[in-house]
Design an enzyme around this catalytic site. Structure first.
Site, PDB file in Angstrom:
ATOM      1  N   ALA A 152      46.160  36.950  40.278  1.00  0.00           N
ATOM      2  CA  ALA A 152      46.675  36.386  41.455  1.00  0.00           C
ATOM      3  C   ALA A 152      47.602  37.058  42.141  1.00  0.00           C
ATOM      4  O   ALA A 152      48.566  37.576  41.342  1.00  0.00           O
ATOM      5  CB  ALA A 152      46.563  34.744  41.115  1.00  0.00           C
TER       6      ALA A 152
ATOM      7  N   LYS B 215      54.298  36.318  39.571  1.00  0.00           N
ATOM      8  CA  LYS B 215      53.349  35.749  40.281  1.00  0.00           C
ATOM      9  C   LYS B 215      53.603  34.247  40.727  1.00  0.00           C
ATOM     10  O   LYS B 215      53.002  33.523  41.251  1.00  0.00           O
ATOM     11  CB  LYS B 215      52.023  35.900  39.984  1.00  0.00           C
ATOM     12  CG  LYS B 215      51.673  37.463  39.595  1.00  0.00           C
ATOM     13  CD  LYS B 215      51.585  38.139  40.988  1.00  0.00           C
ATOM     14  CE  LYS B 215      50.985  39.629  40.958  1.00  0.00           C
ATOM     15  NZ  LYS B 215      51.857  40.649  40.016  1.00  0.00           N
TER      16      LYS B 215
ATOM     17  N   GLY C  84      43.660  38.023  47.389  1.00  0.00           N
ATOM     18  CA  GLY C  84      43.188  38.708  48.252  1.00  0.00           C
ATOM     19  C   GLY C  84      43.936  39.841  48.784  1.00  0.00           C
ATOM     20  O   GLY C  84      43.605  40.486  49.879  1.00  0.00           O
TER      21      GLY C  84
ATOM     22  N   ASP D 114      40.378  36.667  36.370  1.00  0.00           N
ATOM     23  CA  ASP D 114      40.938  37.271  37.476  1.00  0.00           C
ATOM     24  C   ASP D 114      42.437  37.270  37.381  1.00  0.00           C
ATOM     25  O   ASP D 114      42.908  36.769  36.589  1.00  0.00           O
ATOM     26  CB  ASP D 114      40.234  36.782  38.747  1.00  0.00           C
ATOM     27  CG  ASP D 114      40.372  37.759  40.105  1.00  0.00           C
ATOM     28  OD1 ASP D 114      41.075  38.681  40.020  1.00  0.00           O
ATOM     29  OD2 ASP D 114      39.410  37.378  40.804  1.00  0.00           O
TER      30      ASP D 114
ATOM     31  N   GLU E 299      35.475  37.359  45.142  1.00  0.00           N
ATOM     32  CA  GLU E 299      36.260  36.672  44.320  1.00  0.00           C
ATOM     33  C   GLU E 299      36.129  35.128  44.034  1.00  0.00           C
ATOM     34  O   GLU E 299      35.770  34.593  43.110  1.00  0.00           O
ATOM     35  CB  GLU E 299      37.711  36.992  44.272  1.00  0.00           C
ATOM     36  CG  GLU E 299      38.147  38.640  43.836  1.00  0.00           C
ATOM     37  CD  GLU E 299      39.510  38.918  44.092  1.00  0.00           C
ATOM     38  OE1 GLU E 299      40.055  39.838  43.336  1.00  0.00           O
ATOM     39  OE2 GLU E 299      40.123  38.319  44.923  1.00  0.00           O
TER      40      GLU E 299
END
Length: 228
Positions: free
Chosen positions: A88, A127, A101, A86, A109
């Site tokens: 972020a 990030k 999200g 995933d 997730e």
């Protein structure tokens, strides 16, 4: 930044993904590049017999576009997935804590991530933050009938809350699970404590703070790929 995402996606897959794994596939632009590269490796035969478990309708669409079959029925799973891949929205490296999200998929997730042996996060340098909540609000998925109660309670805590609204149509965004999302602006001093605290509110189904016990982070910074 797209090139950084491609580089970290390829690096992470080459290093960590092996044939015969059960994989959770997250949601977002970085995951898109991971799916593209997984497709290449499957078609070349360098990876075989992978099972994919999705976190959103968007991920299902991307897998279908690459002609990659995925598992729709999670009810038969009786053990953790091997790895969840995933991206972020924010990453606190020192604690390996995350905000996720902004794509509206953090409930599934987190279901996939917390039921995987390893959460493999791939990210570009934008990030990385020194404190969660620096750039992004904290997404909270809420049952529609509870949204008024939850907003009142959060306002009493002097938090800045916004009901996430659709850009393409009138009204709030509806998640794949038919819920609403509240975006809460706050600096998170204690990621684990904050995650646990908000989950105690009746009506809050999930918060977009992630503290997986075995998180590996592959990220780009200072013109090189790094791991944490």
């Amino acid at each position: 930044m797209e090139n950084q995402k491609i580089l970290v996606a390829k690096y992470a897959i080459d290093r960590y993904i092996k044939s015969n794994m059960n994989l959770g596939i997250g949601t977002g632009t970085t995951v898109y590049h991971a799916i593209k590269y997984l497709s290449e490796k499957l078609k070349s035969g360098n990876l075989k017999n992978l099972k994919f478990y999705t976190t959103s309708s968007d991920t299902k669409y991307l897998l279908s576009k690459e002609q990659i079959p995925y598992e729709s029925n999670f009810s038969k799973l009786n053990k953790n997935l091997d790895i969840a891949i995933d991206g972020a929205d924010e990453i606190l490296l020192e604690k390996k804590s995350l905000i996720k999200g902004m794509g509206g998929a953090h409930l599934m997730e987190k279901v996939i991530a917390y039921n995987s042996e390893t959460l493999l996060i791939i990210a570009d340098e934008t990030k990385i933050v020194k404190k969660l909540g620096t750039k992004m609000p904290i997404p909270i998925e809420v049952a529609p009938n509870a949204v008024g109660f939850i907003m009142t309670r959060l306002e009493e805590m002097n938090l800045d809350i916004t009901l996430r609204i659709c850009n393409e149509k009138k009204g709030p965004i509806i998640t794949d699970n038919n819920n609403y999302i509240l975006d809460v602006k706050m600096h998170v001093e204690n990621p684990e404590g904050t995650e646990k605290y908000f989950k105690l509110f009746p009506g809050i189904l999930e918060i977009g703070i992630f503290n997986h016990k075995n998180t590996k982070i592959v990220y780009y910074q200072n013109k090189q790929i790094k791991e944490a």
